[in-house]
Scaffold this motif. Structure first.
Motif, PDB file in Angstrom:
ATOM      1  N   VAL A 172      36.332  56.837  99.316  1.00  0.00           N
ATOM      2  CA  VAL A 172      35.350  57.604 100.080  1.00  0.00           C
ATOM      3  C   VAL A 172      34.008  57.628  99.357  1.00  0.00           C
ATOM      4  CG1 VAL A 172      34.780  59.880 100.989  1.00  0.00           C
ATOM      5  CG2 VAL A 172      37.099  59.001 101.238  1.00  0.00           C
ATOM      6  N   VAL A 173      34.035  57.818  98.048  1.00  0.00           N
ATOM      7  CA  VAL A 173      32.793  57.811  97.271  1.00  0.00           C
ATOM      8  C   VAL A 173      32.151  56.426  97.329  1.00  0.00           C
ATOM      9  CG1 VAL A 173      31.830  57.979  94.945  1.00  0.00           C
ATOM     10  CG2 VAL A 173      33.420  59.712  95.744  1.00  0.00           C
ATOM     11  N   GLY A 174      32.971  55.356  97.273  1.00  0.00           N
ATOM     12  CA  GLY A 174      32.430  54.003  97.383  1.00  0.00           C
ATOM     13  C   GLY A 174      31.728  53.786  98.710  1.00  0.00           C
ATOM     14  N   SER A 175      32.325  54.272  99.801  1.00  0.00           N
ATOM     15  CA  SER A 175      31.676  54.177 101.106  1.00  0.00           C
ATOM     16  C   SER A 175      30.389  54.982 101.147  1.00  0.00           C
ATOM     17  CB  SER A 175      32.626  54.674 102.205  1.00  0.00           C
ATOM     18  OG  SER A 175      33.703  53.794 102.374  1.00  0.00           O
ATOM     19  N   ALA A 176      30.413  56.177 100.542  1.00  0.00           N
ATOM     20  CA  ALA A 176      29.227  57.036 100.524  1.00  0.00           C
ATOM     21  C   ALA A 176      28.087  56.368  99.754  1.00  0.00           C
ATOM     22  CB  ALA A 176      29.568  58.390  99.910  1.00  0.00           C
ATOM     23  N   ILE A 177      28.422  55.683  98.656  1.00  0.00           N
ATOM     24  CA  ILE A 177      27.405  54.957  97.890  1.00  0.00           C
ATOM     25  C   ILE A 177      26.811  53.840  98.750  1.00  0.00           C
ATOM     26  CG2 ILE A 177      27.048  53.420  95.916  1.00  0.00           C
ATOM     27  CD1 ILE A 177      29.170  55.067  94.424  1.00  0.00           C
ATOM     28  N   ALA A 178      27.672  53.133  99.492  1.00  0.00           N
ATOM     29  CA  ALA A 178      27.196  52.060 100.360  1.00  0.00           C
ATOM     30  C   ALA A 178      26.273  52.602 101.444  1.00  0.00           C
ATOM     31  CB  ALA A 178      28.389  51.334 100.987  1.00  0.00           C
ATOM     32  N   ILE A 179      26.622  53.737 102.023  1.00  0.00           N
ATOM     33  CA  ILE A 179      25.778  54.352 103.059  1.00  0.00           C
ATOM     34  C   ILE A 179      24.434  54.763 102.463  1.00  0.00           C
ATOM     35  CG2 ILE A 179      25.560  56.357 104.585  1.00  0.00           C
ATOM     36  CD1 ILE A 179      28.599  56.186 104.994  1.00  0.00           C
ATOM     37  N   GLY A 350      14.521  39.729  96.764  1.00  0.00           N
ATOM     38  CA  GLY A 350      14.721  39.999  98.184  1.00  0.00           C
ATOM     39  C   GLY A 350      15.117  38.770  98.964  1.00  0.00           C
ATOM     40  N   GLY A 351      14.148  38.199  99.690  1.00  0.00           N
ATOM     41  CA  GLY A 351      14.461  37.080 100.563  1.00  0.00           C
ATOM     42  C   GLY A 351      14.603  37.544 101.999  1.00  0.00           C
ATOM     43  N   LEU A 352      15.085  36.639 102.835  1.00  0.00           N
ATOM     44  CA  LEU A 352      15.247  36.973 104.245  1.00  0.00           C
ATOM     45  C   LEU A 352      16.210  38.138 104.426  1.00  0.00           C
ATOM     46  CD1 LEU A 352      14.639  36.287 107.195  1.00  0.00           C
ATOM     47  CD2 LEU A 352      16.570  34.653 107.121  1.00  0.00           C
ATOM     48  N   PHE A 353      17.330  38.110 103.689  1.00  0.00           N
ATOM     49  CA  PHE A 353      18.287  39.213 103.680  1.00  0.00           C
ATOM     50  C   PHE A 353      18.414  39.691 102.233  1.00  0.00           C
ATOM     51  CE2 PHE A 353      19.612  36.662 107.350  1.00  0.00           C
ATOM     52  CZ  PHE A 353      19.579  37.633 108.339  1.00  0.00           C
ATOM     53  N   PRO A 354      17.752  40.801 101.868  1.00  0.00           N
ATOM     54  CA  PRO A 354      17.781  41.282 100.479  1.00  0.00           C
ATOM     55  C   PRO A 354      19.214  41.479  99.989  1.00  0.00           C
ATOM     56  CG  PRO A 354      16.147  42.478 101.749  1.00  0.00           C
ATOM     57  CD  PRO A 354      16.917  41.647 102.725  1.00  0.00           C
ATOM     58  N   ILE A 355      19.469  41.023  98.779  1.00  0.00           N
ATOM     59  CA  ILE A 355      20.834  41.057  98.245  1.00  0.00           C
ATOM     60  C   ILE A 355      21.340  42.488  98.089  1.00  0.00           C
ATOM     61  CG2 ILE A 355      20.209  41.096  95.796  1.00  0.00           C
ATOM     62  CD1 ILE A 355      22.482  38.995  95.400  1.00  0.00           C
ATOM     63  N   LEU A 356      20.431  43.446  97.926  1.00  0.00           N
ATOM     64  CA  LEU A 356      20.842  44.850  97.828  1.00  0.00           C
ATOM     65  C   LEU A 356      21.592  45.272  99.078  1.00  0.00           C
ATOM     66  CD1 LEU A 356      20.768  47.708  96.577  1.00  0.00           C
ATOM     67  CD2 LEU A 356      18.528  48.010  97.645  1.00  0.00           C
ATOM     68  N   TYR A 357      21.094  44.882 100.236  1.00  0.00           N
ATOM     69  CA  TYR A 357      21.727  45.296 101.487  1.00  0.00           C
ATOM     70  C   TYR A 357      22.968  44.459 101.797  1.00  0.00           C
ATOM     71  CZ  TYR A 357      17.420  47.900 101.926  1.00  0.00           C
ATOM     72  OH  TYR A 357      16.384  48.757 101.684  1.00  0.00           O
ATOM     73  N   ILE A 358      22.985  43.213 101.348  1.00  0.00           N
ATOM     74  CA  ILE A 358      24.200  42.405 101.471  1.00  0.00           C
ATOM     75  C   ILE A 358      25.320  43.062 100.669  1.00  0.00           C
ATOM     76  CG2 ILE A 358      25.257  40.171 101.002  1.00  0.00           C
ATOM     77  CD1 ILE A 358      23.246  40.093 103.250  1.00  0.00           C
ATOM     78  N   TRP A 359      24.989  43.501  99.457  1.00  0.00           N
ATOM     79  CA  TRP A 359      25.945  44.215  98.609  1.00  0.00           C
ATOM     80  C   TRP A 359      26.406  45.500  99.300  1.00  0.00           C
ATOM     81  CZ3 TRP A 359      29.210  44.419  94.670  1.00  0.00           C
ATOM     82  CH2 TRP A 359      29.498  45.640  94.066  1.00  0.00           C
ATOM     83  N   GLY A 360      25.482  46.234  99.877  1.00  0.00           N
ATOM     84  CA  GLY A 360      25.824  47.480 100.555  1.00  0.00           C
ATOM     85  C   GLY A 360      26.762  47.266 101.733  1.00  0.00           C
ATOM     86  N   ILE A 361      26.544  46.206 102.504  1.00  0.00           N
ATOM     87  CA  ILE A 361      27.405  45.912 103.647  1.00  0.00           C
ATOM     88  C   ILE A 361      28.827  45.588 103.184  1.00  0.00           C
ATOM     89  CG2 ILE A 361      27.842  44.243 105.494  1.00  0.00           C
ATOM     90  CD1 ILE A 361      24.773  44.046 105.822  1.00  0.00           C
ATOM     91  N   GLY A 362      28.933  44.746 102.146  1.00  0.00           N
ATOM     92  CA  GLY A 362      30.255  44.406 101.617  1.00  0.00           C
ATOM     93  C   GLY A 362      30.976  45.610 101.061  1.00  0.00           C
ATOM     94  N   LEU A 363      30.247  46.459 100.333  1.00  0.00           N
ATOM     95  CA  LEU A 363      30.846  47.664  99.765  1.00  0.00           C
ATOM     96  C   LEU A 363      31.280  48.638 100.855  1.00  0.00           C
ATOM     97  CD1 LEU A 363      31.548  49.262  97.216  1.00  0.00           C
ATOM     98  CD2 LEU A 363      29.202  50.136  97.193  1.00  0.00           C
ATOM     99  N   LEU A 364      30.479  48.758 101.912  1.00  0.00           N
ATOM    100  CA  LEU A 364      30.834  49.655 103.012  1.00  0.00           C
ATOM    101  C   LEU A 364      32.101  49.173 103.720  1.00  0.00           C
ATOM    102  CD1 LEU A 364      30.074  52.103 104.762  1.00  0.00           C
ATOM    103  CD2 LEU A 364      28.749  50.542 106.207  1.00  0.00           C
ATOM    104  N   ALA A 365      32.200  47.866 103.945  1.00  0.00           N
ATOM    105  CA  ALA A 365      33.411  47.335 104.574  1.00  0.00           C
ATOM    106  C   ALA A 365      34.637  47.588 103.704  1.00  0.00           C
ATOM    107  CB  ALA A 365      33.243  45.831 104.829  1.00  0.00           C
ATOM    108  N   ALA A 366      34.480  47.431 102.376  1.00  0.00           N
ATOM    109  CA  ALA A 366      35.594  47.687 101.465  1.00  0.00           C
ATOM    110  C   ALA A 366      36.000  49.156 101.493  1.00  0.00           C
ATOM    111  CB  ALA A 366      35.210  47.266 100.039  1.00  0.00           C
ATOM    112  N   GLY A 367      35.012  50.045 101.458  1.00  0.00           N
ATOM    113  CA  GLY A 367      35.311  51.474 101.431  1.00  0.00           C
ATOM    114  C   GLY A 367      35.917  51.967 102.726  1.00  0.00           C
ATOM    115  N   GLN A 368      35.353  51.546 103.862  1.00  0.00           N
ATOM    116  CA  GLN A 368      35.850  52.014 105.155  1.00  0.00           C
ATOM    117  C   GLN A 368      37.276  51.531 105.413  1.00  0.00           C
ATOM    118  OE1 GLN A 368      34.551  54.044 107.636  1.00  0.00           O
ATOM    119  NE2 GLN A 368      33.065  54.607 106.080  1.00  0.00           N
ATOM    120  N   SER A 369      37.527  50.265 105.134  1.00  0.00           N
ATOM    121  CA  SER A 369      38.865  49.733 105.394  1.00  0.00           C
ATOM    122  C   SER A 369      39.909  50.398 104.508  1.00  0.00           C
ATOM    123  CB  SER A 369      38.883  48.214 105.184  1.00  0.00           C
ATOM    124  OG  SER A 369      38.437  47.877 103.882  1.00  0.00           O
TER     125      SER A 369
END
Length: 535
Positions: A172-179, A350-369
């Protein structure tokens, strides 16, 4: 052999057509009322009866050979696929992700071989869990309730709930960090905890429409993780030669022992062992028909192997990205789950898709699942150990409450700094490590018993392999506990309390080992080798 899959909504909603199908698959006719009576007994755990594979026009049944295993079928493999996906989430939860990034940052590519073999060991344990669920027709928590005395089963239940709660807090904390990352800091961690806690309603909503919908959700979440971390891997462009050497050549440096122990310890989570034994019952298998049991075990082995192979690749992506970016740098020792995204942004930009948000999306998927599977595991653990019969929504609410309350406290108390959350994560890892024997020892005890497993009990070779894995995991986690308490336990009173609990803890493990018959088995082996125990 023809087969089909169907969803069972409730005992009272079976149609005459479904009853006729059942009549075709049995040698002796049954009435509709008798079918309803059978389903009423089985509906105690609602999720079990969602998907049924009906065997129609079975040649094996016609000739009376119920031990015949049908030929391989891709369609049937598809129908059996699903439980392995849900089980594999425990290998990708935020705790594992943090272990991966720290192993990469501190040890570089040198522990990738250990990640591979740890995943193989985890696969062996999970296959034993699936085996006991299919062959016995009951999950591990139910079997523990029947196997042990009241005080022992209540103690096992308490230990398993502690491990589940600790894992839930991390998830839950991992998901909260991703959010928090994805909201650019607008949503604080405590608010992210509340948002994440609502995922149980997603679980309830999808389960009402059948388990295949829930399994499809997990397939999407795992695909999201794979895509996100593969994108990071492509951005970082780790060295292919060093990566291959890390997988094939065992290396262990003195300064990376703690990370090595963490890699091994993360692959076995107590609640996941209990969960998998229940998930395999989502497909209805008749334990009295050896051919069906063996066929199910074959398909579940294939599915679990594929699922954990994907998990290994995702974990490899995370470890390699941080090995390439931070190994040997001043930031290596300070990277944790909270600040990893910011370090990635500084390193790769950064770039077209900043790696910070790519990391956040992956972490959110891990936490939610992982939080959803934690809720699901809690239902089977509570119902199995305590023999409870409650509605799914009530069971989910109780299970989520066990995690929400302590997590909210964590979010408020430990939100003062990144270092405090990292310290908390270490304590939670220790708490989960302490519970591992209370899942693995009962598993090995029960899967080796002929009266429970019948002809599907594990043989001497597999038993020796499993015992070696269990002993290794327990020794490794024992080292972690010893090292942790040696550094953290300070003060006479605290030391006395810790010693008292440690004595009770060791005594309970000795009880479980003696109850398993392992001591008698070892004595028989030594006696056969010429050793004498007289006197």
């Amino acid at each position: 052999m023809e087969f089909q899959s169907r969803i069972i909504q409730s005992p009272g909603e079976q149609s005459n057509e479904e009853a006729n199908l059942l009549l075709q698959s049995r040698s002796q006719p049954q009435t509709t009322s008798s079918l309803l009576s059978e389903d009423e007994d089985e509906v105690a755990y609602e999720a079990r009866d969602k998907i049924e594979i009906l065997y129609l026009d079975s040649l094996a049944e016609e000739v009376g050979d119920l031990s015949t295993v049908p030929p391989f079928s891709w369609k049937k493999l598809w129908l059996f696929s699903g439980p392995g996906l849900l089980m594999s989430i425990a290998f990708l939860d935020p705790g594992n992700i943090e272990g991966d990034l720290q192993a990469g940052a501190i040890a570089g590519y040198s522990l990738l071989w250990l990640l591979l073999w740890s995943t193989i060991m985890g696969l062996l344990i999970q296959l034993l869990s699936a085996r006991i669920g299919v062959a016995s027709g009951r999950n591990l928590a139910e079997l523990c309730r029947e196997e042990y005395s009241n005080w022992a089963r209540y103690a096992l239940w308490l230990m398993t709930e502690l491990a589940l709660t600790a894992a839930d807090v991390q998830e839950v904390v991992g998901s909260a960090i991703a959010i928090q990352i994805l909201s650019h800091g607008v949503v604080p961690i405590w608010a992210g905890v509340i948002i994440t806690s609502l995922d149980c309603f997603i679980f309830l909503f999808l389960e009402n429409y059948g388990m295949r919908k829930l399994e499809a959700l997990f397939a999407v979440l795992i695909a999201t993780m794979a895509l996100a971390f593969a994108w990071m891997f492509n951005d970082a462009k780790p060295s292919g030669e060093e990566l291959l050497m890390g997988i094939l050549v065992p290396r262990l440096k003195r300064k990376s022992i703690q990370q090595a122990v963490g890699v091994v310890g993360c692959v076995i989570t107590p609640h996941n062992v209990f969960l998998h034994s229940a998930l395999v019952q989502l497909r209805k298998i008749d334990p009295s028909k050896k051919g069906q049991v063996q066929e199910a075990l074959n398909y579940y082995s294939m599915e679990s192997s594929v699922a954990l192979s994907i998990c290994f690749i995702i974990n490899l992506f995370v470890t390699s990205v941080f090995a390439k970016g931070f190994y040997g740098t001043n930031q290596a020792d300070s990277i944790g789950l909270v600040n990893a995204g910011h370090y990635l942004e500084e390193k790769y930009g950064g770039g077209l898709f900043p790696i910070l948000y790519i990391w956040g999306i992956g972490l959110l998927a891990a936490g939610q699942s992982s939080t959803i599977t934690g809720t699901y595991a809690g239902q089977f653990i509570m119902a199995g150990f305590l023999d409870l019969r409650v509605e799914t929504w009530m069971s989910s609410l109780i299970t989520r409450s066990f995690a929400i309350v302590p997590t909210m406290i964590v979010a408020v108390v430990f939100n003062t700094s990144e270092a405090s959350l990292d310290i908390l994560n270490e304590w939670l890892n220790v708490l989960q490590a302490m519970q591992i024997p209370f899942a693995l020892i009962p598993l090995l005890t029960l899967v080796s018993k002929e009266q429970i497993m019948g002809s599907f009990k594990i043989g001497p070779l597999l038993q020796m392999m499993a015992c070696s894995v269990v002993a290794l995991v327990i020794v490794i986690n024992g080292y972690v506990l010893f090292d942790f308490f040696l550094n953290e336990v300070k003060g006479l009173l605290f030391g006395v309390v810790v010693c008292a609990f440690s004595a009770a803890y060791i005594a309970f493990i000795v009880y479980l080992v003696s109850h398993s018959g392992a001591l008698s088995y070892a004595r028989d082996i030594l006696t056969s080798k010429g050793f004498s125990f007289n006197g």
